[in-house]
Design an enzyme around this catalytic site. Structure first.
Site, PDB file in Angstrom:
ATOM      1  N   ASP A 534     -54.518   2.742 -17.607  1.00 27.99           N
ATOM      2  CA  ASP A 534     -55.371   2.893 -18.784  1.00 27.99           C
ATOM      3  C   ASP A 534     -56.018   1.559 -19.113  1.00 27.99           C
ATOM      4  O   ASP A 534     -55.623   0.503 -18.594  1.00 27.99           O
ATOM      5  CB  ASP A 534     -54.553   3.421 -19.965  1.00 27.99           C
ATOM      6  CG  ASP A 534     -53.369   2.534 -20.288  1.00 27.99           C
ATOM      7  OD1 ASP A 534     -53.580   1.383 -20.689  1.00 27.99           O
ATOM      8  OD2 ASP A 534     -52.208   2.996 -20.132  1.00 27.99           O
ATOM      9  N   GLU A 614     -52.744  -0.938  17.662  1.00 26.73           N
ATOM     10  CA  GLU A 614     -52.798  -0.732  16.206  1.00 26.73           C
ATOM     11  C   GLU A 614     -52.800  -2.069  15.467  1.00 26.73           C
ATOM     12  O   GLU A 614     -53.501  -2.240  14.471  1.00 26.73           O
ATOM     13  CB  GLU A 614     -51.609   0.132  15.754  1.00 26.73           C
ATOM     14  CG  GLU A 614     -51.768   1.600  16.116  1.00 26.73           C
ATOM     15  CD  GLU A 614     -50.506   2.415  15.846  1.00 26.73           C
ATOM     16  OE1 GLU A 614     -50.639   3.615  15.552  1.00 26.73           O
ATOM     17  OE2 GLU A 614     -49.391   1.851  15.958  1.00 26.73           O
TER      18      GLU A 614
END
Ligand code: GLA
Length: 733
Positions: A534, A614
């Site tokens: 928030d 990777e």
């Protein structure tokens, strides 16, 4: 002048919007307009129908058509006050048991700059950037004053609202509701969008037409919650990302909140937003004031995308603070999903070493490094390193990690405690618990009473000591449960219902002190992922862990919802292992990185388990993010699809000067025998020409805006795409 007053009409102007109110002949403050600039006084829109069962204030005499029940009252009072039966903004009760507030205009003042709110986070702005209007309303019988505050940030198209209530009488007044915002919308065909969810699936955008009666989105969980978010959009029917009118409001508050929208008997809409009155009550002694949190308001006549960009700008530039507010964030590796509680210093060092070799900037040691913390059932509260796990202690580990050229960060959850902890054994009275009742456990833990100053003092010293004694450059501040069964041993009976708000005030005071004292530390908020995402938290923490769900597919939906109000730099997002630990879904490393890059980027897996190819890919991703971070965080953000409806999630970042753009996204489900998909861009210069880095092809801006980019043909589900576009000069074409 952003604020002017003429003939009792208040005009609050921003670059593109106008907010108007007027004091009517009875001294009632009436809302007139919030929308695009009109160069006109909008009181001609007011109507005075004689509606049955809508009462008339006494001063109106025989005028049966003057009713507060039908008028757009700017700050309406409830509790049966004066016959406005719709959702109120404020309610109070007096010692005689009555609860009427007859709020009438008393005075106003205009100041340069932006007001601040004692003890609460708020938008800040310089004297050249903002003006403040304060309007005082008075209930003469009880001598209760209501001060309405309006901050106008002209260039940013933002209006902030707050309120404080002052008891100028000589008896106590009990506030039962003191909302931050009320907005009346007498005309329009509205839909509202709110953001619902659950742990590991936060902020799912839901847009529906208003129905008659009250619709509500709220939290009474002590925090702003995973389940609803303190932000809301009202859109006129047909409003899209790029066109139409919409209004947005975000509450700068991290506790229980309430957003209510009522569509009344005359089809008028009213929005109120503030602290959740179900878990609130506040006694104001004579001379005392209560300050409500702030709400940020914005409206746009160019669709939801423009509205979001205004919120991103004001939150990033006028709410977030500190050294990391606008600067680049370190790319981090977090060990949580790599090890959970099962680690020792060797494992952490191995992960860090591999990360450093791939160019990652910071190692974050998550839960489990302290006390007797081998699972989530014990140890919380004992902020002393567990040397059985980390032999040699924290300093040795930090030195090693710093020696690898990496920063070191740490996880803390200061607000909670395990019953099996030294802290709880020493201070059982510090937890939130009703006497003679057993407390509710959640994740096997209890919550400390942050409304108690003694607890705040203790936490300040305990956390401050860790941060002072060790070379820590990042803190993940977690909070892993909702709060219920409120009771504080430190408050008298008549003040117990103040506790949820006092908890938030205590938390804010603690964060103010700690973030002020350790300005070099990057704080990342967390609450089981995004349970306290928030605007209040963003005043203290420039980034927040967006969700415990790291699955790239689900993350596109979570990040989509989050993007309506919160800036991209605020979104903590990591690449994790597959099969994903939350959903079991397998997505490519490429897709995981494309999604995580739309935020403050990191990794959360054991990089040693990756193949050499990777690892090479990770190293390229790290370099790519380092190159793009400025554009991602400071550029303008565009939602190019609605992943809740469309077969893909797509978004773009465009630099302020429109010279470069990064377009990314994920195509969800593969299908046989289809045309390739395309995506229309937004925000780039229609007159310019752009070269796509990936294939060297040149397009006109107009072609990309109208015809769009053709996306790569899909091979498998959840495949991602990335296009980096650079504007080229006319001689290069
Ligand atoms: C919460 C956080 C996670 C992790 C765990 C540790 O769930 O959101 O990222 O830190 O706590 O217990």
């Amino acid at each position: 002048m952003a604020i002017s007053v003429e003939n009792g009409v208040f005009h609050l102007e921003t670059a593109n919007t106008l907010y108007q109110m007027k004091v009517d002949p009875f001294g009632v403050l009436i809302h007139l307009w919030y929308g695009p600039k009109t160069d006109y006084t909008m009181d001609y829109l007011l109507d005075y129908p004689d509606v049955g069962f809508s009462g008339n204030i006494h001063e109106a005499g025989g005028r049966r058509s003057y009713s507060l029940d039908t008028l757009p009252v700017e700050y309406p009072a409830g509790g049966g006050s004066e016959g406005d039966f719709r959702v109120p903004a404020v309610s109070a009760a007096y010692t005689d048991g009555s609860g009427v507030l007859s709020l009438r205009f008393r005075e106003y003042s205009i100041q340069k700059g932006k007001y601040a709110i004692p003890g609460l986070p708020a938008v800040y702005a310089g004297e050249e950037e903002a003006e403040t209007l304060e309007i005082t309303l008075l209930d003469a019988a009880s001598k209760t004053e209501v001060h309405l505050l309006y901050g106008v940030l002209f260039q940013k198209d933002i209006i902030t609202r707050s309120v404080f209530v002052k008891n100028c009488g000589d008896a106590p007044v009990v506030l039962q509701r003191a909302h931050s915002l009320c907005l009346n919308l007498p005309y329009g065909d509205w839909e509202w969008m709110h953001f619902y969810g659950r742990h590991a699936m936060e902020r799912q955008a839901e847009r529906t037409a208003l129905v008659h009666g009250i619709q509500e989105s709220s939290s009474s969980r002590g925090g702003s919650s995973h389940q609803q978010n303190p932000s809301v959009l009202l859109c006129e029917k047909g409003c899209t990302e790029t066109s139409g009118f919409c209004i947005g409001a975000a509450l700068v508050y991290s506790g229980g909140f309430q957003t209510q929208i009522e569509l009344d008997q005359l089809d008028q809409a009213r929005l109120v937003m503030g602290i959740n009155p179900h878990t609130f009550c506040w006694t104001l002694g004579p001379g005392e004031s209560f300050h409500a949190p702030e709400a940020i308001l914005c409206c746009s006549n160019q669709g939801m995308g423009e509205l979001s960009r205004c919120f991103h700008r004001v939150i990033r530039e006028n709410l977030c603070r500190g050294r990391y507010q606008l600067s680049k964030r370190p790319i981090l590796i977090n060990n949580w999903e790599a090890t959970y509680f099962d680690f020792d210093e060797k494992k952490i060092e191995r992960i860090a070493r591999q990360a450093s070799q791939l160019g990652i900037d910071m190692m974050v040691l998550d839960d489990g490094w302290f006390g007797k913390r081998d699972s989530d059932t014990s140890g919380l509260g004992d902020w002393v390193v567990n040397e059985n796990k980390l032999r040699g202690g924290l300093d040795r580990l930090i030195e090693k990690i710093n020696g690898m050229g990496m920063k070191f960060g740490i996880w803390l959850e200061p607000e909670c405690v395990s019953e099996d902890s030294d802290l709880y054994r020493a201070h059982p009275e510090w937890v939130i618990r009703v006497p003679n009742r057993n407390p509710v456990r959640s994740r096997s833990q209890l919550v400390l009473d942050l409304s108690n100053q003694e607890v705040i003092q203790y936490l300040y010293h305990a956390v401050g000591k860790i941060l002072r004694d060790h070379h820590i450059e990042y803190v993940k501040w977690d909070m892993n449960r909702s709060i219920c069964d409120w009771y504080s041993a430190a408050l008298p009976a008549e003040r117990q219902r103040e506790m949820p708000h006092r908890y938030v005030l205590g938390l804010y005071s603690l964060l103010e002190r700690l973030t002020g004292e350790f300005p070099h530390i990057l704080f990342e908020g967390c609450c089981g992922g995004g349970g306290r995402f928030d605007a209040g938290m963003l005043y203290y923490f420039p980034q927040i862990w967006c969700s415990d769900n790291t699955d790239a597919h689900d993350r596109t939906l979570i990040q989509y919802g989050t993007s309506f109000f919160y800036p991209i730099s605020a979104v903590g997002s990591h690449v994790s292992a597959v099969p994903n630990h939350q959903t079991g879904r397998v997505t490519s490393l490429k897709t995981r990185a494309a999604v995580a890059m739309a935020g403050s980027f990191g990794y959360e897996l054991d990089l040693n388990k990756l193949t050499e190819e990777e690892k090479e890919e990770v190293s390229q991703q790290v370099q790519a993010y380092k190159g793009y971070q400025g554009l991602i965080h400071s550029g303008r953000y565009y939602r190019l699809s609605n992943p809740r409806k469309d077969p893909m999630a797509a978004w773009a970042f465009v630099s302020e000067n429109q010279r470069e753009a990064l377009v990314q996204g994920v195509l969800f489900q593969a299908a046989a025998n289809t045309l390739p998909r395309r995506i229309r861009l937004q925000g780039i210069d229609p007159e310019g020409s752009y070269r796509v880095k990936q294939d060297g092809r040149v397009y006109t801006g107009r072609a990309l805006l109208c015809g769009g980019l053709i996306l790569p043909r899909q091979e498998g589900d959840d495949t991602s795409f990335t296009f980096y576009l650079e504007q080229i000069s006319s001689c290069e074409k």
